[in-house]
Structures are given as structure tokens and as C-alpha cells.
Design an enzyme around this catalytic site. Structure first.
Site, PDB file in Angstrom:
ATOM      1  N   ASP A   1       5.221  -8.051  -1.923  1.00 48.06           N
ATOM      2  CA  ASP A   1       5.008  -6.800  -1.742  1.00 48.06           C
ATOM      3  C   ASP A   1       5.888  -6.289  -0.447  1.00 48.06           C
ATOM      4  OD1 ASP A   1       4.122  -5.584  -3.680  1.00 48.06           O
ATOM      5  OD2 ASP A   1       2.003  -5.522  -2.965  1.00 48.06           O
TER       6      ASP A   1
ATOM      7  N   ASP B   1     -10.853  -6.495  -5.688  1.00 54.11           N
ATOM      8  CA  ASP B   1     -11.532  -7.759  -6.410  1.00 54.11           C
ATOM      9  C   ASP B   1     -12.796  -7.248  -6.659  1.00 54.11           C
ATOM     10  OD1 ASP B   1     -12.001  -7.326  -3.624  1.00 54.11           O
ATOM     11  OD2 ASP B   1     -11.934  -9.485  -3.096  1.00 54.11           O
TER      12      ASP B   1
HETATM   13  O1  LIG Z   1      -0.100  -4.222  -0.476  1.00 54.47           O
HETATM   14  C1  LIG Z   1      -0.609  -5.274  -0.598  1.00 54.47           C
HETATM   15  C2  LIG Z   1      -1.735  -5.874   0.361  1.00 54.47           C
HETATM   16  C3  LIG Z   1      -1.970  -6.968   0.341  1.00 54.47           C
HETATM   17  N1  LIG Z   1      -1.464  -8.040  -0.500  1.00 54.47           N
HETATM   18  C4  LIG Z   1      -1.992  -9.392  -0.653  1.00 54.47           C
HETATM   19  O2  LIG Z   1      -3.371  -9.406  -0.759  1.00 54.47           O
HETATM   20  C5  LIG Z   1      -4.027 -10.844  -0.242  1.00 54.47           C
HETATM   21  C6  LIG Z   1      -5.250 -10.271   0.617  1.00 54.47           C
HETATM   22  O3  LIG Z   1      -4.930  -9.836   1.921  1.00 54.47           O
HETATM   23  P1  LIG Z   1      -5.450 -10.096   3.511  1.00 54.47           P
HETATM   24  O4  LIG Z   1      -4.734  -9.428   4.252  1.00 54.47           O
HETATM   25  O5  LIG Z   1      -5.529 -11.621   3.476  1.00 54.47           O
HETATM   26  O6  LIG Z   1      -6.745  -9.520   3.065  1.00 54.47           O
HETATM   27  P2  LIG Z   1      -8.381 -10.125   3.211  1.00 54.47           P
HETATM   28  O7  LIG Z   1      -9.154  -9.081   3.827  1.00 54.47           O
HETATM   29  O8  LIG Z   1      -8.200 -11.604   4.043  1.00 54.47           O
HETATM   30  O9  LIG Z   1      -8.541 -10.586   1.596  1.00 54.47           O
HETATM   31  C7  LIG Z   1     -10.147 -10.205   1.113  1.00 54.47           C
HETATM   32  O10 LIG Z   1     -10.181  -8.796   0.811  1.00 54.47           O
HETATM   33  C8  LIG Z   1      -9.059  -8.426  -0.346  1.00 54.47           C
HETATM   34  C9  LIG Z   1      -9.632  -7.241  -0.667  1.00 54.47           C
HETATM   35  O11 LIG Z   1      -9.579  -6.105   0.590  1.00 54.47           O
HETATM   36  C10 LIG Z   1      -8.888  -9.338  -1.537  1.00 54.47           C
HETATM   37  O12 LIG Z   1      -7.663  -8.802  -1.940  1.00 54.47           O
HETATM   38  C11 LIG Z   1      -8.738 -10.638  -1.011  1.00 54.47           C
HETATM   39  O13 LIG Z   1      -8.520 -11.543  -2.127  1.00 54.47           O
HETATM   40  C12 LIG Z   1      -9.680 -11.261  -0.282  1.00 54.47           C
HETATM   41  O14 LIG Z   1      -9.524 -12.669   0.240  1.00 54.47           O
HETATM   42  C13 LIG Z   1      -2.750 -11.209   0.668  1.00 54.47           C
HETATM   43  O15 LIG Z   1      -2.209 -12.328  -0.111  1.00 54.47           O
HETATM   44  C14 LIG Z   1      -1.879 -10.314   0.555  1.00 54.47           C
HETATM   45  O16 LIG Z   1      -0.471 -10.691   0.516  1.00 54.47           O
HETATM   46  C15 LIG Z   1      -0.413  -7.585  -1.371  1.00 54.47           C
HETATM   47  O17 LIG Z   1      -0.203  -8.379  -2.249  1.00 54.47           O
HETATM   48  N2  LIG Z   1       0.047  -6.343  -1.571  1.00 54.47           N
END
Ligand SMILES: O=c1ccn([C@@H]2O[C@H](COP(=O)(O)OP(=O)(O)O[C@H]3O[C@H](CO)[C@@H](O)[C@H](O)[C@H]3O)[C@@H](O)[C@H]2O)c(=O)[nH]1
Ligand SMILES: [Mn+2]
Length: 805
Positions: A216, A520
Site C-alpha cells: 500500500d 480483523d
Molecule cells: O492502509 C493500510 C494500513 C495498514 N496495512 C497493513 O496492516 C498491517 C497491520 O498494521 P500495523 O501498523 O502493524 O497495525 P497493528 O495495530 O500492529 O495491527 C493489529 O491491528 C490491525 C487492525 O487495526 C490488524 O490489521 C492487524 O492484523 C493487527 O495485528 C501491516 O502489515 C500494514 O502494512 C495495510 O496493508 N494498509
């Protein structure tokens, strides 16, 4: 339905194509109680093996009573060969007894509050009692909702070794892996590469594995990293197989010392290091210089990054790096598919963050490989066990669990946490304890990563299929052309277009759900409401490891995003409180517990300020030590905390970790829960808009060092720290005021509970005082925040003086 005629090696076997009508295959159904050993599904050769085994176990054969025609190859196992077993946790009975007693205590407390409310003689007291009643009602609701996690917790166990006995690997279903990344500067491409390599090296037939990377960030830097990864994979995969190593993320493998060094290891390590330095160099300089690009094909790939190409506005880029029908590793073994996808972006269309990225991958992969099993993985996680897919097959191929199974969820586990996990980054309750409880009902919620989906689950409920707009996206569609054929590539580009979803069911009835920042949680919730179930697979060796934020501000920003996403669900058409509880009962309560998380801000804020301000003014608001109600308060407090602590320790944690967990719960209440709710309100009034703020995965050396020493990291002047610091100051002063009163001989019987509360919060806030007054390092609380908080505390004291006259 597009029934296929030609077959290609990557098409899905009939085993997992429930919609197929042509292949009538016999199924032997067995006992279906969940406690019974599993039934399993296998292909005809496996069936023969199994029937032979069964004849030697006449007892169990008797159990397989009914022969039934079915659309897939399934068969039930004898008890001698279970694929998985399930055991209710022993503490269930105790949980239920405790829940009954505690419920009575809560009712008594509410009665006490109502009684007090009627006896209030002035407005100040009335409002204090009302606030406390409201807080206790929220706490009571949260407690009741959380009981759904304790009613039927279960542990499962898989037996992949049995799977190998009854199913040939050539009959395994194909697997599409989705890895999401969104920003090359917050999510270093070399880490994303490690995630991808760790799953490409799965102990699974390589011709059945396809890895899709969604970018993205639309970044040529990430594309370059994967170009390099594809080359390195041809050395790394055979190396892993030959040495049978467990941790197949090269970064982690080479940074741990418990492996034998030989010249070959040295050679591969050198290759890895040189790739890493190229990738890091490219990221540092911000562009891919010509010296790194070889040949026309590579040059062509980067040609899409023209002048007008920006992150928010660019055409679709799809690049096939490896093709599993022709690309081989250095030993001549086929490599898995590796495909880079950056969906089209434009400033005028909605992208729906990660859910949008995942839906694009669902479509692109449907066009290219259409595997029946889909693994979603965040780029901050890597595989820690190459046999993980086999565990999943134990459920997915079992006729007893298969028909309504939407996904198999693995817990999120983290590495690199400090000894006592000061920020409770493990989030043990959410990622480990509660899913065990939900698994005894309809299954764990979707945790966003480490999840193996059955593709069919994205298209309607278990009994009614929801057709996608074009037949090529149908989960049973068989792909009969190579990945790089022009027709496949052009269709893939079309379905990755930013307007493709207009006037379709994507995001509402098909695919991952839109409308919540916690896509999720929301997607899992909607799947359960549709009648799907899920399974929690919790092997002893963690299947995946991930990174957790190590700065407090990153952590609370992450939670703030979750809070907004959760409130979006609470106040949606599918609210857990109404729709959810009606539709899925106890499971609905589990989901409601999460969606109401932000409401915790109410009791926590009230209890962190009100009793303390009253104490400062010498006003008693809780029962005296000599009153019987005092015992009720003690039981409620000690009962709740002791039980939580016990459960934590029983699930393999320690007292210190539990202590940190309850502290962070308090901190969340005063920071992200509060501010997230406010931001949600502003958003509902159209005053602000919130997006998906990606959590930074870049480590600062100094920060890492402080984290190792278990020192809280504040550093930046976030407004969220103000409430926390203000409450810390008020608790400190009120406790000492009470203490001085005792010394000077005042009767403190009526103020004991308030003093206890202030003392408890004060101990919890020790790291805040340290950060305010004692530290000089960069991670201390910014002076500005300390000053504002002191001023605010003073103002609150003045206000309290007016109220408690
Ligand atoms: O526009 C976007 C925003 C994020 N991501 C991906 O989403 C994932 C999760 O993002 P991260 O910043 O690591 O968020 P976390 O809060 O650590 O993630 C938790 O919370 C998210 C929901 O808010 C879930 O999607 C994740 O699976 C869960 O681990 C990463 O691989 C990002 O690259 C995208 O692909 N597109
Ligand atoms: Mn993450």
C-alpha cells in the site's frame, strides 16, 4: 459455476472444492461430538490406507455408521488416528461457581448504590454517587460480558504426524499467502522480505504455495527488495530444507547463535548480508539506482514509477517474481510463486486501508492461483515453524470440522519483549486466554495475522453461496493458464483497479469487511454472525512471531486506532450489543466485551480522580471499615484481581507480567480509551477523520536500550500523557494528605478505602513519577506535559473545593 476442464498444477484439488458436482466421492461420517477425536478427509489413495487401518480397529469402525455422498473427498478417522482432539479446561467448573457468587455480589453493590442515591441530601453527593453508580454499571457489564470467555474454555491439540499417514502431499490443497505492507519507512522492506522468505520456505509442496505481497506504500523500494528476495530464495529454500532448520526467517536465523556454523552457512550468511545491505542502501537513499537493475525485465518493472507516481495516486503494479511451474532453486527444485501487488490508488476513491488491500489480494490471487486456503500475515510477523500448514490441514481436511469452518487462528506471539513485558505487549488476554474461551463457543475472533482462511468463507454463509461479479473470482474456478499469460495479467490488473469495487458486494457481503479500523475483529465477527465457526490453534511452539511497539506513545496510538474501530462496530447497524447478542448469544457477548472496551475509560477516569479529590477534602464516599458493605467492596476488588492474576499464571505467565498488564489497563483507560472515544465522537460529527496510522516498526538504539532496562518511554509530548500525569499527581497528593491525617490522629475509618485506592494507583504510577521528576534521559516525560498536568491538577483541586464544601 465455472467447472474446469483443463487442469494445471496449481489448481485446487477436488478435496476442497465443495461446489463441484462432477466428482462424487464417498464419505464415511463418524461421531461428531466435539470431544471425540477428529474425523478427517483424505483422497482416494489415503482412503484405502485408512480403510485398511480401520479394519484392524473394528471398534471404531462401528462408529462410522453412515455412508454419505458428498462433493468433496472426506472420510472420518478412527480413534486410533485422530487428527485433532479437544479438552475442556479443568477450571471451567470453578469459573462457573465463581461467576455465580460474583454476580450476587455485583447485584448487592448496585442495591447499595441505589439505596445511597435515595438517601442523598445534597446535589454534590448525589452526583458523586451517580458517577460511581454509572462507573460500576460499566464495570459490571464488562465483567458479565467477559464471563462468556470463561464458560467453556478449551484446549486443542493437532496430530500432523497422522495426517502424513493418511494423505499424500500431492493431495494437499494449494495455499495463497497474503502479506501486507504499507510504508517502506515505518516497515523496513528487509523485514517484509524476511516475513515472505519464512513462509516461502514452508515444509509444504512448493508448487502449491503462492506468496502475494500487497504494497500500500506503492514503493519501488519494496519492489526492489522483493526482486532481491526472489534471487536469494533460490539459495535460502534449499538450505533450509537440507539443514532442516526451524526458524526460516534468515534475519532471525543468523542473529541467533544456536546453530552449527559450517562453510555453507557462512556462504549463505554472506549472501544474505549482501542482499540486506543493498536493500537498506536503496531505502536510505530513497531510490533504486541503475547499478542495481539488471536486464530489460527488471528495468521494465521500475518503469511504472514515472514522475506522476505518488503513494496516493498511481496505477496498479503487479510483478511476478517467481513462477512455480518454471523457476527453480539452485538444486533444481521448483520455487513457490512470488507476486508483488500494489493496487491502483487515486485521491478520489476510498481505499479502506488494510481490508481494501486484502480484498484486492483476494481477487488478484483468485485470478492467478485461486488456492482454497488463504493465509493472512502482517509484515511484522514471521513463521517460526515450517510445519504450520500441516496443523491447519488437520482441521481443514476433517469432514467433522470442515463444513462450516471459516478460519484457523494462531495466537499472536511476540519476540524481543523485555523480561517482565512492561507494556503488557503480549496482550495475553486478547491473543491467548480469551480465544481459548471463544473456541469453546463458536471459535476465536480474527486477530488480523497468522490466520488460515477457507476462501469459500468470503462468499456468503455456509449454506448460501454469494456469487462474485465475474466467474473468475469464484472460489471453485480453476485457473488454467500460467501466471504471466497476458489474459491473466490483464484481468489481475482490472480487479486491482481502484474503481473495481464500485457497485459490488466487496467489503459488505463479500470478502473482508469495510467500515471499521479493526477490520480483523469486524470481519471475524460478521463471519460468526453468518454462521461460520473458527478454530484456535495454539501449538506449544509458536507458529509465528511478531514485533510489538517499544515506545509507550506507539502503543497507545495503536490502541487508539483500535478504540475508534471498535466504536465504529458498537454503533453500526451490526452492533454487537443488539445484532450480535441476538444472533450469536454468548459469542455476541464476547464480541460486545471488545466493542465496549472504550467504555472502560468511564470507570477508570472516575476512580482515578473522584475518590482522591474527595479524600483531599476529607469527604468519605465509600463504606466505613466497620460497616458490612466494606466486606462487599473488599470481596469485589480482591475477587476480581486475584482471579485475573491466577488465570494469567495458569496460562504460563508470571506475577510481574500480570502486574504490568493490570497497570497498562489503567493507563489505557486514562489515555487511548479516553482520547479514542473523543476522536470517535469528533469523527461522527464530521469534525475530524481518522485513518489507519501504521505502527512504526523501526527501532531506535537508545530507545531499545531503555526498553531492555524496563524504563518507560515517554519522550514525545502527546496530549494523552496529560490525563495520566494529572491523575498521578492527584493520587500522590491525596495519599500523602490521608497519611498525614492518620499521623496527626484523625479518625480515618471512613476514608480507608479511598486511601487504599490512592495508594494502589500511586504504586501503579511509580514509573510516571520517575519520568516526571527523576529522569533526564530522552525518554522522560516532556517538561511541558509535567507543567500542564500540575496546573490541571491544581484546577481540579480548586473545583473539588467548591463542590465538597
Ligand atoms: O492502509 C493500510 C494500513 C495498514 N496495512 C497493513 O496492516 C498491517 C497491520 O498494521 P500495523 O501498523 O502493524 O497495525 P497493528 O495495530 O500492529 O495491527 C493489529 O491491528 C490491525 C487492525 O487495526 C490488524 O490489521 C492487524 O492484523 C493487527 O495485528 C501491516 O502489515 C500494514 O502494512 C495495510 O496493508 N494498509
Ligand atoms: Mn503490527
Amino acid at each position: 459455476m465455472a467447472a474446469s476442464t483443463t487442469k494445471n498444477p496449481i489448481t485446487t484439488p477436488p478435496t476442497l472444492q465443495p461446489g463441484r458436482k462432477k466428482n462424487k466421492i464417498i464419505v464415511i461420517m463418524g461421531a461428531t461430538e466435539p470431544e471425540n477425536p477428529a474425523l478427517l478427509s483424505i483422497s482416494p489413495p489415503g482412503l484405502i490406507t485408512l480403510l485398511m487401518l480401520c479394519t484392524s480397529h473394528k471398534e471404531s469402525t462401528k462408529k462410522m455408521e453412515s455412508l454419505k455422498e458428498c462433493t468433496g473427498t472426506t472420510v472420518s478417522s478412527s480413534q486410533a488416528l485422530p487428527l485433532h482432539t479437544l479438552h475442556p479446561l479443568r477450571r471451567t467448573f470453578f469459573n462457573r461457581v465463581f461467576a455465580s457468587v460474583y454476580t450476587c455480589a455485583i447485584l448487592a453493590l448496585v442495591y447499595h448504590h441505589v439505596l445511597t442515591l435515595f438517601n442523598c441530601r445534597n446535589v454534590a453527593f448525589f452526583s458523586v454517587t451517580l458517577s460511581i453508580l454509572l462507573s460500576d454499571l460499566v464495570l459490571a457489564f464488562m465483567w458479565v460480558a467477559s464471563q462468556s470467555f470463561h464458560m467453556r474454555p478449551v484446549h486443542r491439540k493437532e496430530y500432523p504426524e497422522n495426517l502424513e499417514k493418511v494423505m499424500k502431499s500431492s493431495d494437499f490443497p494449494a495455499l495463497d499467502v497474503f502479506i501486507c505492507t504499507a510504508d517502506p519507512y515505518k516497515e523496513p522492506p528487509i523485514n517484509v522480505v524476511n516475513t515472505a522468505l519464512s513462509v516461502m520456505a514452508y515444509d509444504y509442496p512448493t508448487e502449491k504455495v503462492s506468496v502475494y505481497v500487497s504494497d500500500d506504500g506503492g514503493s519501488a523500494l519494496t519492489l526492489f527488495a522483493f526482486m532481491e528476495a526472489a534471487k536469494f530464495a533460490s539459495h535460502w529454500l534449499p538450505f533450509c530444507r537440507e539443514k532442516n532448520i526451524m526458524v526460516r526467517s534468515p534475519e532471525v536465523y543468523f542473529s541467533t547463535s544456536n546453530h552449527s556454523w559450517c562453510s555453507e552457512t557462512e556462504k549463505i550468511k554472506a549472501l544474505y548480508e549482501s542482499m540486506k545491505s543493498r536493500v537498506e542502501h536503496v531505502v536510505e537513499t530513497g531510490n533504486v539506482s541503475d547499478k542495481y537493475v539488471n536486464g530489460d525485465e527488471e528495468r521494465e518493472a521500475f518503469s511504472k514509477w514515472t514522475d506522476g507516481f505518488t503513494r496516493q495516486d498511481h496505477p496498479t503494479v503487479i510483478q511476478v517474481f517467481l513462477e512455480n511451474i518454471k523457476d527453480t532453486d539452485i538444486t533444481g527444485h521448483l520455487l513457490p510463486n512470488l507476486i508483488y501487488v500494489s493496487r491502483q490508488k487515486s485521491k478520489t476513491s476510498r481505499h479502506n486501508f488494510k481490508a481494501g488491500a486484502l480484498n484486492t489480494l483476494l481477487r488478484v490471487s483468485a485470478v492467478m492461483t485461486n488456492a482454497p486456503i488463504v493465509l493472512t500475515l502482517d509484515c511484522d510477523m514471521y513463521s517460526n515453524d515450517p510445519k504450520t500448514p500441516l496443523r491447519v490441514l488437520c482441521y481443514v481436511c476433517d469432514s467433522a470440522t470442515r463444513s462450516d469452518l471459516s478460519y484457523v487462528q494462531f495466537p499472536q506471539c511476540f519476540r524481543g519483549l523485555n523480561k517482565n513485558d512492561i507494556y503488557a505487549s503480549e496482550i495475553k488476554r486478547v491473543f491467548e486466554i480469551n480465544p481459548l474461551g471463544m473456541d469453546g463457543l463458536k471459535g476465536p475472533d480474527y486477530l488480523g495475522t497468522g490466520t488460515f482462511f477457507c476462501r469459500r468463507a468470503f462468499f456468503g454463509d455456509p449454506s448460501t453461496f454469494m456469487s462474485p461479479e465475474i466467474p473468475q473470482l469464484h472460489p471453485n474456478h480453476a485457473v488454467d493458464e500460467p501466471l504471466k499469460s497476458p489474459s491473466i495479467l490483464s484481468l489481475a490488473h482490472q480487479v486491482a483497479g481502484c474503481n473495481y469495487e464500485n457497485q459490488t458486494n466487496w467489503g459488505s457481503k463479500i470478502g473482508f469487511q469495510y467500515g471499521s479500523l479493526v477490520e480483523d475483529y469486524y470481519t471475524g465477527y460478521r463471519l460468526h454472525c453468518e454462521g461460520w465457526r473458527s478454530i484456535f490453534c495454539h501449538p506449544e511452539r509458536p507458529a509465528f512471531y511478531g514485533d510489538a511497539p517499544i515506545a509507550l506513545v506507539d502503543l497507545i496510538n495503536q490502541y487508539k486506532r483500535w478504540v475508534i474501530g471498535l466504536l465504529e462496530v458498537t454503533f453500526s447497524k451490526y452492533s454487537t450489543l443488539t445484532f450480535g447478542i441476538r444472533r450469536i448469544g454468548l459469542m455476541g457477548l464476547s464480541y460486545a466485551h471488545y466493542s465496549c472496551w472504550p467504555f472502560w475509560a468511564i470507570p477508570i477516569t472516575v476512580y482515578a480522580f473522584l475518590p482522591q479529590l474527595a479524600l483531599l477534602k476529607g469527604v468519605s464516599i465509600f463504606p466505613k471499615v466497620s460497616e458490612p458493605w466494606f466486606l462487599l467492596y473488599s470481596f469485589l476488588f480482591i475477587g476480581a484481581y486475584a482471579k485475573e492474576c491466577l488465570e494469567f499464571i495458569l496460562e504460563g505467565s508470571t506475577f510481574r507480567k500480570w502486574w504490568n498488564d493490570q497497570r497498562i489497563w489503567m493507563i489505557r483507560g486514562l489515555t487511548c480509551f479516553l482520547f479514542g472515544s473523543i476522536e470517535y465522537l469528533l469523527q461522527s460529527f464530521g469534525i475530524s477523520a481518522s485513518g489507519f496510522n501504521v505502527t512504526s516498526k523501526v527501532l531506535d538504539d537508545e530507545q531499545s536500550k531503555r526498553y531492555e532496562q524496563e524504563i518507560f518511554e515517554f519522550g514525545v509530548p502527546s496530549p494523552m500523557f496529560v490525563t495520566l500525569a494529572t491523575s498521578a499527581i492527584i493520587n500522590l497528593f491525596s495519599f500523602f494528605k490521608g497519611f498525614l491525617d492518620i499521623i496527626s490522629g484523625n479518625n480515618m475509618e471512613g476514608l480507608f478505602l479511598q486511601m487504599f485506592l490512592a495508594g494502589f494507583l500511586m504504586v501503579n504510577c511509580l514509573p510516571v513519577y520517575e519520568a516526571m521528576f527523576l529522569r533526564i534521559d530522552k525518554g522522560k516525560l516532556p517538561t511541558k506535559i509535567t507543567l500542564i498536568s500540575t496546573f490541571l491538577a491544581g484546577a481540579l483541586y480548586a473545583a473539588a473545593s467548591l463542590i465538597f464544601q
